[in-house]
Design a protein around this motif. Structure first.
Motif, PDB file in Angstrom:
ATOM      1  N   GLN A  13       0.825  -1.212   0.000  1.00  0.00           N
ATOM      2  CA  GLN A  13       0.000   0.000   0.000  1.00  0.00           C
ATOM      3  C   GLN A  13       0.860   1.264   0.000  1.00  0.00           C
ATOM      4  N   GLN A  14       0.389   2.266  -0.712  1.00  0.00           N
ATOM      5  CA  GLN A  14       0.972   3.601  -0.686  1.00  0.00           C
ATOM      6  C   GLN A  14      -0.093   4.554  -0.153  1.00  0.00           C
ATOM      7  N   ILE A  15       0.263   5.322   0.879  1.00  0.00           N
ATOM      8  CA  ILE A  15      -0.705   6.102   1.640  1.00  0.00           C
ATOM      9  C   ILE A  15      -0.372   7.587   1.563  1.00  0.00           C
ATOM     10  N   ASP A  16      -1.405   8.413   1.451  1.00  0.00           N
ATOM     11  CA  ASP A  16      -1.254   9.859   1.607  1.00  0.00           C
ATOM     12  C   ASP A  16      -1.128  10.142   3.100  1.00  0.00           C
ATOM     13  N   LEU A  17       0.056  10.578   3.530  1.00  0.00           N
ATOM     14  CA  LEU A  17       0.306  10.713   4.958  1.00  0.00           C
ATOM     15  C   LEU A  17      -0.552  11.795   5.595  1.00  0.00           C
ATOM     16  N   GLU A  18      -0.955  12.781   4.840  1.00  0.00           N
ATOM     17  CA  GLU A  18      -1.757  13.878   5.405  1.00  0.00           C
ATOM     18  C   GLU A  18      -3.181  13.424   5.704  1.00  0.00           C
ATOM     19  N   THR A  19      -3.781  12.681   4.780  1.00  0.00           N
ATOM     20  CA  THR A  19      -5.176  12.272   4.946  1.00  0.00           C
ATOM     21  C   THR A  19      -5.324  10.831   5.419  1.00  0.00           C
TER      22      THR A  19
END
Length: 555
Positions: A304-310
Motif C-alpha cells: 500500500q501507498q498512503i497519503d500521509l496527510e489524509t
C-alpha cells in the motif's frame, strides 16, 4: 577401452614406426653390400685398369668393369636413400614436435592451454609427492575484461591478456606451471613446502597487486583487477586430494574463484567445502528460475501507498514474489540478482507487469500502480514501446502507471535512459526516482531528467525515529523535492514515531510495514472491496481522476 589409452597406444605405435624407419636395414644393407662388393671388385679391376693405362698389361675384363660401375651406382643409391630417409624422419619429428607444442600451448600468451594443463599438473603432482612437497592450484580470472575488450577493441584485449600472463609468469616460483584456460581465465600450479602455506597467500597478494597495475595502450591507460581462487592437494578443511586428481584441483579452485567474484572481485579465497554447496544451490536456483519463468511461477504482490496527510490509500507498489514448488515463497532479494545475471529479468518483469496491469484494471481509477524496473531493462531501447504495448493490451490509463527507476540506472547509459523516460512521459506514464540518497544523482540530472517523484530510501526513513542525522537528511531531501517541484514518497515507515515525524515535514506519500505487509491480489481485492474501491462499485458514481497538475501539487 578408455580414449586416453587408445591415444597413447597410437602415439606409441607411431614412435616405434619412426624408430624402425630410422633403422631402415634394407637401405643400409644395400649400401653396405655395395661398398663391400666395390672393395672386392675394385681390388681386382682397378690394378688392371692402372696397368692398362700405363701400357704394361692387358685390358681389364669388361664384365668386371661393369660390375665395378654397378657397385658404384649401388653405393650412391643406397647411401642417398638412407640419407634422404634420415632427413625425412628428422623433419617429421620436428613437425610433430611443433604440432605438439601448438596443441598444448596458447599461441597468444605462450603458456599452456586447457588441453595440456591437466596432464602437466598430474606430472607435477607426482614429482611433488616424491619430494614431500604440496601443490597449490591457483585460478585467476580478469574482472570486467569483456567491457575493456568491447570498448577498446580485440587488439587491446589481446595486449591485456599477454601482459597479464607476463606479469603472472614473473611472479611464479621455479618449477611452476602457467596456463591460459580460455578467454580471460588463467591457472597457476605451484609446488610449495607444506610447512609454509602462507607463501601461497603471499603469491596471491602479489599477483592481485601486480595484475592491477595500469598499462598503456595507444595513449590510453587501462586497468584491470583479478579474482583468485586457490586450492591445494593438502587443502585445510577439505578432504586431502590424492595424487592424480588434477581435475579435482581445477574444479575446487574454480569454485573458490567464483566465490571471490561474488564477494566483490579483486581478492582471493581458498576453497572451502561450503562454497561447493553454495555453488550447487546457485545452479539449482538458476535452473528453477528459468523453469519458473516458463511456467509462470512469478507473481505480483502489492504494498500500500498512503497519503500521509489524509491517511487515504493512493495506490500500490507491485513487488515480485516467486512461488517455487520446491522453495516456497521466495523474496526478490534472492532471485532478482540471479535473474539479471542469467538474462531472464526482462521476460520475468514483463510477465509481472502484464499481470499487475490486469489486476489494477479492477481497482478504483484513482489508485495508481507503481512498478520497479531493473537497470538491465533500461539498456533495451525498445523498453518504452513494450510498456506502451502492455498498456494498450489492458486499456490501462497511462497516468495511473508509475515506473520506478533507481539512481544506479543513471550512470550506465544516460542517453538511452533519457530517451526511454521521455518516450514514457510523452504517453502520460509517470516516472519516479527510487532509493533516492543511496546513489550518486547530481542536481543537474534531477533538473534535466523529467522525473515526477522522488522516493526516499527506507534505510534513511527507518532511522529518523532514533538518529538525528537521518532526520536531518530526510528533511533535506524533502526540501530539495520542494525546490524542484518533485513530490516525495517515503519508504520504510515502521512505526507511529516515524509517521509522526514525517507528517511534520510536508505533504508526503508513504509506505511500509506500518500499513501492512505486501499482499497477493486476492487479499488486495478483498481489501478494496470492503473499502468500496473496486472499479465495479464506482461505475456509476466515480468522478474523473484528478489532473496530473493537482496530483503534483498534493503529493
Amino acid at each position: 577401452m578408455p580414449k586416453g589409452v587408445v591415444k597413447d597406444n597410437s602415439k606409441a605405435g607411431g614412435e616405434k614406426a619412426l624408430e624402425r624407419a630410422e633403422r631402415d636395414l634394407v637401405a643400409l644393407g644395400i649400401a653396405v653390400a655395395a661398398i663391400l662388393l666395390f672393395v672386392g671388385t675394385g681390388g681386382m679391376v682397378l690394378p688392371q685398369v692402372v696397368r692398362s693405362w700405363m701400357g704394361v698389361g692387358a685390358a681389364p675384363d669388361p664384365i668386371l668393369v661393369n660390375a665395378l660401375l654397378l657397385n658404384i651406382a649401388l653405393v650412391i643409391f643406397g647411401w642417398r636413400r638412407y640419407a634422404e630417409l634420415t632427413q625425412e624422419i628428422a623433419e617429421r619429428r620436428k613437425a610433430e614436435e611443433l604440432a605438439r607444442q601448438l596443441a598444448e600451448t596458447d599461441p597468444l600468451t605462450g603458456s599452456l592451454n586447457r588441453r595440456s594443463i591437466g596432464a602437466a599438473t598430474e606430472k607435477l603432482l607426482s614429482v611433488a609427492h616424491a619430494e614431500g612437497r604440496a601443490v597449490a592450484f591457483v585460478m585467476v580470472d580478469l574482472d570486467n575484461f569483456k567491457t575493456i575488450n568491447d570498448l577498446n577493441g580485440h587488439q587491446a584485449g589481446d595486449l591485456l591478456l599477454s601482459t597479464t600472463a607476463d606479469r603472472i609468469r614473473a611472479l611464479l616460483p621455479r618449477d611452476s606451471l602457467l596456463a591460459r584456460l580460455g578467454g580471460d581465465e588463467f591457472a597457476c600450479v605451484i609446488p610449495y613446502d607444506p610447512r609454509f602455506p602462507d607463501r601461497i597467500d603471499q603469491f596471491a597478494c602479489q599477483l592481485i597487486e601486480r595484475a592491477g597495475e595500469p598499462f598503456d595502450y595507444d595513449g590510453l591507460v587501462l586497468e584491470i583487477t583479478v579474482s583468485v581462487g586457490i586450492t591445494s592437494n593438502l587443502d585445510t578443511g577439505a578432504e586431502a586430494i590424492e595424487e592424480g586428481s588434477a581435475q579435482a584441483l581445477i574444479h575446487r579452485a574454480d569454485i573458490a574463484m567464483y566465490h571471490a567474484k561474488k564477494q566483490g572481485k579483486n581478492r582471493y579465497f581458498w576453497f572451502e567445502e561450503p562454497m561447493e554447496s553454495e555453488l550447487r544451490f546457485r545452479s539449482e536456483l538458476e535452473t528453477g528460475i528459468r523453469r519458473g519463468v516458463a511456467r509462470g511461477e512469478f507473481v505480483p504482490y502489492y504494498e500500500q501507498q498512503i497519503d500521509l496527510e489524509t491517511g487515504a490509500l493512493s495506490g500500490f507498489e507491485m513487488l515480485a514474489r516467486w512461488q517455487s514448488p520446491t522453495l516456497g515463497l521466495v523474496s526478490p532479494e534472492v532471485f532478482i540478482p540471479v535473474a539479471e545475471e542469467i538474462g531472464v529479468i526482462a521476460e520475468l518483469s514483463e510477465q509481472l507487469i502484464d499481470r499487475a496491469l490486469a489486476d489494477a484494471s479492477e481497482w478504483d481509477p484513482r489508485l495508481s500502480l507503481s512498478v520497479n524496473i531493473s537497470p538491465v531493462q533500461l539498456r533495451d531501447p525498445w523498453f518504452a514501446q513494450k510498456i506502451l504495448k502492455l498498456l494498450v493490451k489492458h486499456n490501462f490509463p497511462p497516468h495511473r502507471l508509475d515506473i520506478e527507476i533507481t539512481e544506479s540506472c543513471l550512470h550506465e547509459n544516460i542517453g538511452v535512459v533519457r530517451s526511454i523516460i521521455t518516450s514514457l512521459k510523452n504517453q502520460g506514464v509517470t516516472i519516479s526516482l527510487d532509493d533516492f540518497g543511496t546513489g550518486f544523482s547530481s542536481l543537474s540530472q534531477l533538473r534535466t531528467l523529467p522525473f515526477d517523484r522522488l522516493k526516499i530510501d527506507r534505510s534513511f526513513v527507518s532511522e529518523i525515529g532514533s538518529a538525528d542525522e537521518s532526520d536531518k537528511l530526510v528533511r533535506a531531501i524533502v526540501s530539495l523535492g520542494d525546490g524542484l517541484d518533485l513530490p516525495i514518497t517515503a519508504e520504510g515507515i515502521e512505526d507511529t514515531e516515524i509517521l509522526r515525524k514525517l507528517r511534520t515535514m510536508g505533504q508526503l506519500k508513504g509506505q511500509g510495514y506500518y500499513y501492512g505487509r505486501p499482499e497477493a491480489i486476492d487479499a488486495v481485492r478483498s481489501r478494496l472491496d470492503s473499502a468500496g474501491l473496486l472499479a465495479k462499485r464506482e461505475a456509476t458514481t466515480k468522478s474523473d481522476p484528478p489532473s496530473r497538475a493537482k496530483q503534483r501539487k498534493t503529493g
